[in-house]
Design a protein around this motif. Structure first.
Motif, short mmCIF file in Angstrom:
data_model
loop_
_atom_site.label_atom_id
_atom_site.label_comp_id
_atom_site.label_asym_id
_atom_site.label_seq_id
_atom_site.Cartn_x
_atom_site.Cartn_y
_atom_site.Cartn_z
N THR A 24 0.84 -1.20 0.00
CA THR A 24 0.00 0.00 0.00
C THR A 24 0.88 1.25 0.00
O THR A 24 2.03 1.22 0.39
CB THR A 24 -0.89 0.01 1.24
N PHE A 25 0.31 2.30 -0.43
CA PHE A 25 1.09 3.55 -0.52
C PHE A 25 1.32 4.16 0.87
O PHE A 25 2.01 5.14 1.00
CB PHE A 25 0.35 4.55 -1.39
N ARG A 26 0.70 3.54 1.82
CA ARG A 26 0.88 4.09 3.17
C ARG A 26 1.83 3.21 3.98
O ARG A 26 2.16 3.55 5.10
CB ARG A 26 -0.48 4.14 3.85
N THR A 27 2.21 2.12 3.43
CA THR A 27 3.12 1.23 4.17
C THR A 27 4.51 1.85 4.23
O THR A 27 5.03 2.33 3.24
CB THR A 27 3.17 -0.13 3.47
N THR A 28 5.09 1.80 5.41
CA THR A 28 6.41 2.40 5.57
C THR A 28 7.44 1.30 5.86
O THR A 28 7.09 0.15 6.10
CB THR A 28 6.38 3.40 6.72
#
Length: 246
Positions: A24-28
């Motif tokens: 996901t684009f929010r996974t860091t």
DNA sequence: GTTGAGCGTT
């Protein structure tokens, strides 16, 4: 701990880079680190982000210390649902060190001897595991495809096509096209600049490819009325039809 | 507020 991606590579003497896709684009990196670290010793986690917006690009690089663990992580985490999304884990193929990468393994070019104590244990089972992984991956791929078709059939197709075009087609091609389009537009623009733009618009001699806007406006009422009209006019301009009909 | 089949930084 959470300084991944903030500094340069710690030590790439002999590490194994894994590429994590579909995240996901929010996974860091901090979110991926514990997940991957659970299966092996993770040396570094890096998530490339856009230079302009700074947002994640949707994939990450996980550097493992040992191939066994990396391979295991690939098999264990590949296809796993992370943050609600099925991630894809595979060995990094390209990159700044691609020249030194051999099947995911970074070959050390320094004068350091490869006589490491680290045993890679290239057991023959690797082959089986590789095959198994391939099979599973294919299955997952199919599943994902169905999911896409089920959910984002129209949108996916459009987006994929555009994305692929950008990747598959060289840039100069697009540039050329764009340049032509711009030239055309400018040319027409100048024509429109004429003191009598309305008059030029009246006859509408444009083929249609020039300006979709005009086509839409025109085609909305032209083809429907012109098509039957032309046909009737061409086929039987005489009242003969009346005779035959009656 | 969004996206997506894609390979990386000092």
């Amino acid at each position: 701990m959470s300084h991944f991606g903030r500094a340069g590579p710690p030590d790439i003497r002999d590490t194994f880079s894994l590429l994590v896709l579909n995240i996901t684009f929010r996974t860091t990196a901090d979110d991926l680190f514990p997940l991957f670290d659970k299966y092996g010793k993770v040396v570094d986690v890096f998530i490339p982000r856009d230079r302009r917006t700074g947002e994640s690009r949707g994939f990450a690089f996980v550097r493992y210390k040992y191939a066994d663990e990396a391979q295991k992580a690939v098999e264990k985490l590949d296809g796993k649902i992370v943050d609600g999304r099925e991630i894809m884990v595979q060995f990094a193929k390209y990159g700044p060190n691609a020249e030194r990468i051999h099947k995911g393994r970074i070959i050390e070019t320094t004068s350091k001897t490869s006589g490491r104590s680290r045993s890679r244990s290239p057991r023959p089972r690797y082959r089986d595991e590789n095959r198994d992984r391939d099979y599973r991956r294919r299955s997952r791929s199919r599943s994902r495809e169905r999911y896409d078709h089920d959910r984002y059939r129209r949108r996916e197709r459009d987006r994929r096509r555009r994305s692929r075009s950008r990747s598959a087609s060289p840039d100069h091609h697009k540039d050329r096209w764009r340049g032509r389009h711009e030239d055309d537009r400018r040319s027409r623009s100048r024509s429109n600049d004429s003191p009598h733009p309305r008059r030029t618009l009246s006859p509408r001699r444009t083929p249609g490819v020039d300006s979709p806007d005009a086509q839409t406006s025109n085609g909305a009422s032209v083809p429907k009325t012109v098509l039957p009209h032309t046909r009737v006019d061409s086929q039987s301009p005489t009242p003969q039809r009346s005779d035959a009909d009656e």
